[in-house]
Design a protein around this motif. Structure first.
Motif, PDB file in Angstrom:
ATOM      1  N   PHE A 235       0.810  -1.222   0.000  1.00 27.17           N
ATOM      2  CA  PHE A 235       0.000   0.000   0.000  1.00 27.17           C
ATOM      3  C   PHE A 235       0.845   1.275   0.000  1.00 27.17           C
ATOM      4  O   PHE A 235       0.346   2.367   0.195  1.00 27.17           O
ATOM      5  CB  PHE A 235      -0.967  -0.017   1.201  1.00 27.17           C
ATOM      6  CG  PHE A 235      -1.968  -1.127   1.116  1.00 27.17           C
ATOM      7  CD1 PHE A 235      -3.054  -1.020   0.258  1.00 27.17           C
ATOM      8  CD2 PHE A 235      -1.817  -2.293   1.845  1.00 27.17           C
ATOM      9  CE1 PHE A 235      -3.980  -2.055   0.146  1.00 27.17           C
ATOM     10  CE2 PHE A 235      -2.733  -3.334   1.747  1.00 27.17           C
ATOM     11  CZ  PHE A 235      -3.819  -3.217   0.894  1.00 27.17           C
ATOM     12  N   LYS A 236       2.157   1.106  -0.202  1.00 22.48           N
ATOM     13  CA  LYS A 236       3.083   2.244  -0.259  1.00 22.48           C
ATOM     14  C   LYS A 236       2.876   3.185   0.921  1.00 22.48           C
ATOM     15  O   LYS A 236       2.763   4.416   0.775  1.00 22.48           O
ATOM     16  CB  LYS A 236       2.923   2.998  -1.572  1.00 22.48           C
ATOM     17  CG  LYS A 236       3.204   2.127  -2.783  1.00 22.48           C
ATOM     18  CD  LYS A 236       3.230   2.941  -4.058  1.00 22.48           C
ATOM     19  CE  LYS A 236       3.686   2.154  -5.259  1.00 22.48           C
ATOM     20  NZ  LYS A 236       3.025   0.892  -5.518  1.00 22.48           N
ATOM     21  N   ALA A 237       2.818   2.566   2.098  1.00 23.37           N
ATOM     22  CA  ALA A 237       2.534   3.356   3.307  1.00 23.37           C
ATOM     23  C   ALA A 237       3.726   4.229   3.674  1.00 23.37           C
ATOM     24  O   ALA A 237       4.884   3.849   3.481  1.00 23.37           O
ATOM     25  CB  ALA A 237       2.186   2.424   4.458  1.00 23.37           C
ATOM     26  N   LYS A 238       3.416   5.401   4.213  1.00 21.88           N
ATOM     27  CA  LYS A 238       4.481   6.325   4.655  1.00 21.88           C
ATOM     28  C   LYS A 238       4.661   6.263   6.167  1.00 21.88           C
ATOM     29  O   LYS A 238       5.613   6.827   6.705  1.00 21.88           O
ATOM     30  CB  LYS A 238       4.118   7.746   4.234  1.00 21.88           C
ATOM     31  CG  LYS A 238       4.054   7.897   2.722  1.00 21.88           C
ATOM     32  CD  LYS A 238       3.993   9.366   2.351  1.00 21.88           C
ATOM     33  CE  LYS A 238       4.126   9.569   0.875  1.00 21.88           C
ATOM     34  NZ  LYS A 238       2.862   9.945   0.254  1.00 21.88           N
ATOM     35  N   SER A 239       3.673   5.672   6.835  1.00 20.88           N
ATOM     36  CA  SER A 239       3.773   5.566   8.303  1.00 20.88           C
ATOM     37  C   SER A 239       3.334   4.182   8.747  1.00 20.88           C
ATOM     38  O   SER A 239       2.450   3.580   8.132  1.00 20.88           O
ATOM     39  CB  SER A 239       2.853   6.579   8.983  1.00 20.88           C
ATOM     40  OG  SER A 239       3.036   7.853   8.439  1.00 20.88           O
ATOM     41  N   LEU A 240       3.965   3.738   9.813  1.00 21.84           N
ATOM     42  CA  LEU A 240       3.518   2.503  10.466  1.00 21.84           C
ATOM     43  C   LEU A 240       3.164   2.856  11.910  1.00 21.84           C
ATOM     44  O   LEU A 240       3.992   3.394  12.646  1.00 21.84           O
ATOM     45  CB  LEU A 240       4.635   1.437  10.440  1.00 21.84           C
ATOM     46  CG  LEU A 240       4.406   0.210  11.331  1.00 21.84           C
ATOM     47  CD1 LEU A 240       3.120  -0.524  10.966  1.00 21.84           C
ATOM     48  CD2 LEU A 240       5.588  -0.763  11.230  1.00 21.84           C
ATOM     49  N   ILE A 241       1.915   2.574  12.271  1.00 22.40           N
ATOM     50  CA  ILE A 241       1.440   2.865  13.629  1.00 22.40           C
ATOM     51  C   ILE A 241       1.211   1.532  14.324  1.00 22.40           C
ATOM     52  O   ILE A 241       0.442   0.694  13.840  1.00 22.40           O
ATOM     53  CB  ILE A 241       0.110   3.652  13.569  1.00 22.40           C
ATOM     54  CG1 ILE A 241       0.333   5.013  12.907  1.00 22.40           C
ATOM     55  CG2 ILE A 241      -0.500   3.795  14.949  1.00 22.40           C
ATOM     56  CD1 ILE A 241      -0.945   5.806  12.699  1.00 22.40           C
ATOM     57  N   VAL A 242       1.873   1.321  15.437  1.00 20.71           N
ATOM     58  CA  VAL A 242       1.708   0.045  16.150  1.00 20.71           C
ATOM     59  C   VAL A 242       1.026   0.325  17.477  1.00 20.71           C
ATOM     60  O   VAL A 242       1.414   1.253  18.193  1.00 20.71           O
ATOM     61  CB  VAL A 242       3.078  -0.638  16.379  1.00 20.71           C
ATOM     62  CG1 VAL A 242       2.888  -2.066  16.885  1.00 20.71           C
ATOM     63  CG2 VAL A 242       3.891  -0.657  15.092  1.00 20.71           C
ATOM     64  N   GLY A 243       0.013  -0.454  17.800  1.00 17.95           N
ATOM     65  CA  GLY A 243      -0.695  -0.223  19.063  1.00 17.95           C
ATOM     66  C   GLY A 243      -1.236  -1.509  19.650  1.00 17.95           C
ATOM     67  O   GLY A 243      -1.200  -2.565  19.009  1.00 17.95           O
ATOM     68  N   GLY A 244      -1.727  -1.422  20.893  1.00 20.70           N
ATOM     69  CA  GLY A 244      -2.243  -2.595  21.601  1.00 20.70           C
ATOM     70  C   GLY A 244      -1.204  -3.128  22.562  1.00 20.70           C
ATOM     71  O   GLY A 244      -0.006  -2.861  22.406  1.00 20.70           O
ATOM     72  N   GLY A 245      -1.660  -3.881  23.550  1.00 27.07           N
ATOM     73  CA  GLY A 245      -0.785  -4.342  24.636  1.00 27.07           C
ATOM     74  C   GLY A 245       0.520  -4.984  24.187  1.00 27.07           C
ATOM     75  O   GLY A 245       1.576  -4.737  24.771  1.00 27.07           O
ATOM     76  N   VAL A 246       0.467  -5.782  23.110  1.00 26.32           N
ATOM     77  CA  VAL A 246       1.681  -6.485  22.671  1.00 26.32           C
ATOM     78  C   VAL A 246       2.714  -5.495  22.113  1.00 26.32           C
ATOM     79  O   VAL A 246       3.906  -5.800  22.051  1.00 26.32           O
ATOM     80  CB  VAL A 246       1.321  -7.601  21.656  1.00 26.32           C
ATOM     81  CG1 VAL A 246       2.544  -8.370  21.206  1.00 26.32           C
ATOM     82  CG2 VAL A 246       0.292  -8.570  22.248  1.00 26.32           C
ATOM     83  N   SER A 247       2.273  -4.304  21.762  1.00 24.11           N
ATOM     84  CA  SER A 247       3.236  -3.306  21.248  1.00 24.11           C
ATOM     85  C   SER A 247       4.179  -2.819  22.348  1.00 24.11           C
ATOM     86  O   SER A 247       5.139  -2.114  22.076  1.00 24.11           O
ATOM     87  CB  SER A 247       2.516  -2.121  20.601  1.00 24.11           C
ATOM     88  OG  SER A 247       1.939  -1.284  21.574  1.00 24.11           O
TER      89      SER A 247
END
Ligand code: KG4
Ligand code: ZN
Length: 311
Positions: A235-247
């Protein structure tokens, strides 16, 4: 009893009694304490509507409705997963610069109940592109921790043990679905593989537990990072957002930091560790965002808890 016996207060008390009729202890506490609490300087109350366990969601929802009634404030229903996504917007240091996320973004949400990849074209425009077919990553951490006789929640325990591992790992666990041509995950087979391994080797000593914890953590991280980077490229993403307890997992953070550093024009966003696991601040941030769109003074009449709410 609510203070001052005005007509409004009698009406409010009746409404609150109805809202909390299934929670008699909460109602009793509410009526006893609420007069001693000063109304905070807030414009609205944000509350989690879902997803999650409905009986638990209802308690929070009804409590928030009662508070909103008493303080005459708007009530903003929030999706828990949106809370995890938006938790990255709160910088650790209040003086740090405003966070500007570039789109499209991919979000990896990993918690006790969810493991999903979401494509975000703009704030509040979400499209789920893949999720787990069975257990969530956090759930697998918790179940494997129980097999290793570690306390709950298991994620931080496994992570702590795994961090002490040194040398060559004698155990090899599968990476389910890592090479499938989609963005789906599966962790149930990995959990079963640990069960079979423990059945074969018998009661593990501390050294064996450490090696199993490390191999299990590696297997989860390999799968998560592989599929996430695939989504980013597609998807040619420019950002990666990681969330949730395992993050909160340090090894996962380090792996994703390393993967992202190999890409051009890609920025990685994590919540601060204290905002990785469930917290009320992230619900407040999501409520704030939602409130920019519309703020209704009345409590939405048909507002119900939604266990399966999706983004
Ligand atoms: O988002 P969260 O707080 O609650 C849910 O929405 O489910 O996530 C909780 C999950 C638990 O399964 C817990 O074991 C896992 O997050 N977790 C971790 C770590 N800290 C919490 N998993 C791996 N490593 C960690 N450091
Ligand atoms: Zn959560």
């Amino acid at each position: 009893m609510l203070k001052k016996n005005t007509k409004k207060n009698t009406l409010d008390q009746k409404r609150i009694e109805i809202l909390l009729e299934r929670e008699p202890e909460l109602l009793e506490q509410f009526l006893k304490e609420i007069n001693n609490i000063q109304k905070p300087k807030i414009d609205a109350i944000a509350v989690t509507q879902g997803p999650g366990l409905e009986p638990a969601l209802w308690v929070g929802l009804n409590f928030a409705k009662a508070l909103a009634t008493y303080w005459n404030l708007p009530l903003i229903p929030v999706n828990h997963m949106e809370g995890h996504i938006l938790s990255v917007l709160l910088p650790e240091n209040a003086k740090s610069k405003k966070i500007q996320v570039k789109f499209p973004a991919v979000s990896l949400l990993v918690s006790g109940g969810h493991t999903e990849l979401v494509l975000i074209k703009d704030w509040m425009k979400y499209k789920k592109i893949g999720e787990t077919r069975d257990d969530a990553a956090g759930e697998a951490f918790d179940k494997v921790a129980r097999m290793l006789e570690l306390p709950y929640p298991g994620g931080p325990q496994i992570s702590k043990l795994a961090a002490t591992f040194q040398g060559e790992n004698p155990y090899k666990l599968p990476r389910p679905m890592i090479h499938t041509n989609d963005f789906a995950f599966s962790f149930s087979g990995l959990k079963t593989a640990v069960l079979y391994l423990l059945r074969d080797i018998g009661k593990p000593d501390e050294k064996m537990k450490i090696a199993i914890a490390k191999e299990f953590e590696d297997a989860v991280i390999d799968t998560l990072s592989y599929k996430t980077m695939r989504a980013i490229k597609k998807f040619k993403a420019k950002s990666l957002i990681v969330g949730g307890g395992v993050s909160a997992n340090r090894a996962l953070r380090a792996r994703l930091e390393n993967e992202v550093s190999k890409e051009k024009d890609l920025t990685l966003y994590f919540p601060t560790p204290s905002l990785s696991t469930d917290n009320s601040i992230m619900i407040g941030i999501a409520g704030y965002f939602r409130a920019q769109k519309k703020l209704n003074k009345k409590i939405p009449p048909n507002l119900t808890a939604q266990g399966n709410l999706t983004l």
